[in-house]
Design an enzyme around this catalytic site. Structure first.
Site, PDB file in Angstrom:
ATOM      1  N   SER B 172     -25.417 -13.440  16.186  1.00 49.48           N
ATOM      2  CA  SER B 172     -26.279 -12.379  16.702  1.00 49.48           C
ATOM      3  C   SER B 172     -25.652 -11.788  17.981  1.00 49.48           C
ATOM      4  CB  SER B 172     -27.681 -12.942  16.932  1.00 49.48           C
ATOM      5  OG  SER B 172     -28.611 -11.906  17.031  1.00 49.48           O
ATOM      6  N   ASP B 439     -30.414 -10.254   5.812  1.00 52.02           N
ATOM      7  CA  ASP B 439     -30.713 -10.183   7.247  1.00 52.02           C
ATOM      8  C   ASP B 439     -30.747  -8.736   7.735  1.00 52.02           C
ATOM      9  OD1 ASP B 439     -30.754 -10.488  10.009  1.00 52.02           O
ATOM     10  OD2 ASP B 439     -28.611 -10.979  10.137  1.00 52.02           O
ATOM     11  N   HIS B 464     -29.747 -14.570   8.712  1.00 51.81           N
ATOM     12  CA  HIS B 464     -29.115 -14.371  10.029  1.00 51.81           C
ATOM     13  C   HIS B 464     -28.198 -15.549  10.384  1.00 51.81           C
ATOM     14  CE1 HIS B 464     -28.953 -11.796  13.470  1.00 51.81           C
ATOM     15  NE2 HIS B 464     -29.549 -12.610  14.316  1.00 51.81           N
TER      16      HIS B 464
END
Lengths: 495, 495
Positions: B172, B439, B464
């Site tokens: 991320s 995701d 994710h």
């Protein structure tokens, strides 16, 4: 074309490192007297953030840039000079290579000023008055300024330029910046010409700390100077300075300004340094045609100086006279000077002013800590002031900038290395690194072999960023070939 | 192994962008209740400069990092996690891939905390109290912190590591950082695994601003949800909320906490947003085995949720009940919750505290301005709150941070793009970019084809940064292959 550029570097870049105890030269007033070239440009300003990398303030300031679009055709490349540690005019006037290229490439020509120099002072006349202001003088901030200017050019100012390629140019510190902007912002800058950029002159680079004067000595030696004669001359000065009569003799011989007369045997160090700087400078600007600097110089000035040093004199007086001839050549080629000032801090009022001349010294006291000293015989024909130590340099920094709030702990000798690389650029592409064998700064240049689109060129008969100068009838064949090679590389990058 | 990592991202990363009028979720107290994993480490601190890119102060602060050298043999690589927008423990506990690799590679394992999060607050409890402090929370400063830690590890802390290779890992925002540290510091970091990193989610990237919820909807749709059923449910909520009786019904149906009861028809928007966030979160963490987040979830949670949405109900009450089932699944899988709070700002005292939960929002109000909104039917099965505008976002920022001295002009929506690149990394090498098709953040991921050592992998059944998790018996064959490919790439970089 006047040629203040290398001088400017000499003033602001050279001497700082040449000294065990750094002094500063440079009188900004002089630069305004430079004869202007035939190049013309529009002067513009772009507001840029004072601090690109923190959000403690939203303050901005106007950054100056010059632009010429005479040759520009929509979509043509932007030739972009990443300004050095000085007022922008000199760089615009002395980077003829860019001006020569523009019509061939339908390019715009842009010179961007480095923050805290010239007319790009974030806090105007107060910019150098306290650390809370001057602390924003860093190379990273300058690169981010340049990125803002490029973005503005492509998206706002230049018609049809949104997809224009950008080629960065720079010499010396400006060359470090042009290489670094390509390394750090490859999505913004398509390629870079980095001329005489000592990108690997940092502590972790582990270059010999005494390389600078080694090269100066080599350049003089191969230009006809008798090594022993030069070495002897310093001893003669030391010896003469030990007696009142000798000091008197030196004051007269060197026509020293009444403010900088030698009074003690220690004072001779100022004179020696004054001469060393002249010789270092001549090695940097050893060009094949007459150029005009702080004082004008003949073609191949080192060769000219060496005519006075062909053999070891048999008397002290003759040794001292040899040195005087060098002083007279470098500082007074036109012959209109009646006296010389061996200690600028005593003679020149502008010296003490806070401003541009202190900019580069400040940078060397924060992130641009470049180890440099002389090791004397047998490595160079000057004298020993090695080793370079961070502690000793810190003394100088504290002495110079302590009064505006600088603290020794602000010096980060490893930072440039951590940020840009110590001795390799593993992912570099589209950069031409040129260095001149005559130029002392070549000692810290990029020297890996050409690999891929990273091209390394050593000009055997080249001084400090000679290739960036405009075409000249007396140019060497070598520099003509190098410029052609640079042009070919650029054409590949912008294709 | 507990699995708070994706949740943390959801809390701090996800919801901010999902909202026309961003709200904040997140109760730091909760993170401390997370069950700890079996991984162990030493906690250390390194003093780093508050400001790497200016010299207005010599202030430093201790940055936290975790280190484990159980598998390390002299000269072995350093597996280095570039910490995200949250306390470090979660990343250490939820990046099993690094722990699994260490013994195979004789590697040390290091997790470095991002400044202004966890225990790496430069001004301790005051860090979020004024802009002169919080302004130093930037990605560039964080990267420079990490470089300092790496330098320290190689040259001071780890024996025989001066030539150790360094591989950066991140998921991320942490994945953005791992990619960027390789791009900006290739002389320091030899390669990077950037998992689910929305590196091209900026204004100049020109991705569709409504891509996030499009993907959420797609993930639900392909997991068995009836699109029309979901669309209808929002209209039912709106319709019910128009009457006092309907509001009363909703308050009871959703067991709303007394502090967050719906009182006006407008209040239903909080409830809708509360449910949308649950669905967005489930798409992010749609893993094939049960994981434990803010509330624990079953394997393939989206599929579980879709069991309630197989067809369009014939009554409003049934539509509303479908949504309640989703709330109950996501927020109350273990069944021990008696009430729900649709508006965290009303129920949770920790919410209002200045601290970590406001860190990422602050970043999105300065340099990480990531355009995001929902465009509703037919693009997604939520409702329309597009367009995203800098002006509207600025309102939120000023409202949230104005009281500590933030000014709207501090938002620099183009900066991340200028600094890191809008939609290409022309000189990148040694990076694996992974994205999960399930995701929503994959919409802004790096999607150029694999070229050279820049490898792009899309996990068709991946949520994710699924690949960063440790091995699990129920792992998909796909993720096993992807991790093998990542390991092969790493072995090349460190060879």
């Amino acid at each position: 074309m006047s040629a203040s550029f290398p001088l400017l570097l000499l003033l602001l870049f050279g001497p700082i490192f040449c000294l065990g105890h750094p002094r500063l030269l440079g009188d900004p007033a002089r630069f305004s007297q430079l004869k202007s070239s035939n190049y013309t440009w529009q002067t513009k300003f772009l507001d840029v953030p004072l601090d690109h990398f923190a959000f403690t303030t939203n303050r901005t300031f106007p950054l100056r840039y010059f632009i010429n679009t005479d040759s520009y055709k929509a979509g043509g490349p932007i030739l972009f000079y990443t300004g050095n540690e000085g007022s922008l005019e000199s760089f615009a006037e002395n980077t003829g290579f860019m001006w020569d290229l523009a019509p061939k490439l339908n390019a715009s020509v842009v010179f961007a000023e480095h923050r805290f120099y010239g007319e790009s002072k974030p806090f105007k006349n107060e910019s150098y008055s306290k650390i809370e202001y001057l602390g924003y003088l860093t190379s990273e901030q300058a690169l981010a300024d340049f990125v803002d200017v490029i973005w503005h050019l492509k998206n706002k100012e230049l018609q049809g330029a949104s997809k224009s390629k950008v080629v960065a140019f720079g010499g010396s510190y400006g060359g470090m910046l042009s290489a670094w902007i390509r390394l750090k912002y490859p999505h913004i800058v398509n390629g870079a010409i980095a001329a005489s950029a000592p990108v690997f002159w940092f502590i972790e680079s582990k270059i010999p700390e005494d390389i600078y004067d080694k090269i100066v000595s080599r350049t003089f030696n191969t230009s006809g100077c008798n090594w022993k004669a030069v070495e002897k001359s310093w001893m003669v000065l030391d010896s003469l300075a030990k007696q009142a009569q000798g000091l008197d003799y030196l004051n007269k011989l060197f026509k020293l300004d009444s403010k900088s007369l030698l009074k003690t045997s220690e004072d001779v160090n100022f004179l020696k340094q004054y001469i060393r700087e002249a010789m270092e400078a001549m090695a940097m600007v050893d060009y094949p045609y007459p150029t005009s600097f702080l004082s004008p110089l003949p073609a191949w000035p080192v060769r000219a100086a060496c005519k006075f040093f062909t053999k070891v004199p048999n008397t002290d007086v003759k040794s001292a006279e040899q040195l005087y001839q060098v002083v007279n050549l470098y500082y007074n080629f036109t012959g209109d000077k009646a006296t010389f000032c061996a200690d600028a801090s005593k003679c020149e009022s502008a010296f003490a002013a806070l401003g541009d001349p202190l900019g580069w010294p400040f940078q060397t006291c924060t992130e641009m800590v470049m180890p440099l000293c002389g090791s004397g015989s047998p490595n160079d024909f000057f004298w020993r002031d090695c080793p370079f130590t961070v502690e000793k340099y810190g003394d100088y920094c504290e002495q110079t900038f302590g009064k505006i709030g600088y603290k020794r702990s602000m010096m980060r000798p490893l930072f440039a290395t951590q940020n840009y690389g110590a001795n390799s650029f593993p992912t570099a592409s589209n950069i031409v690194f040129t260095n001149g064998y005559l130029d002392p700064w070549s000692g810290g240049g990029y020297t890996e072999k050409t690999h891929g689109s990273v091209v390394t060129i050593l000009l055997k008969r080249g001084a400090h960023h000679y290739d960036l100068r405009g075409e000249h009838p007396d140019d060497t064949e070598e520099v003509r070939r190098v410029r052609q090679r640079e042009e070919s590389a650029i054409r590949m990058w912008i294709a």
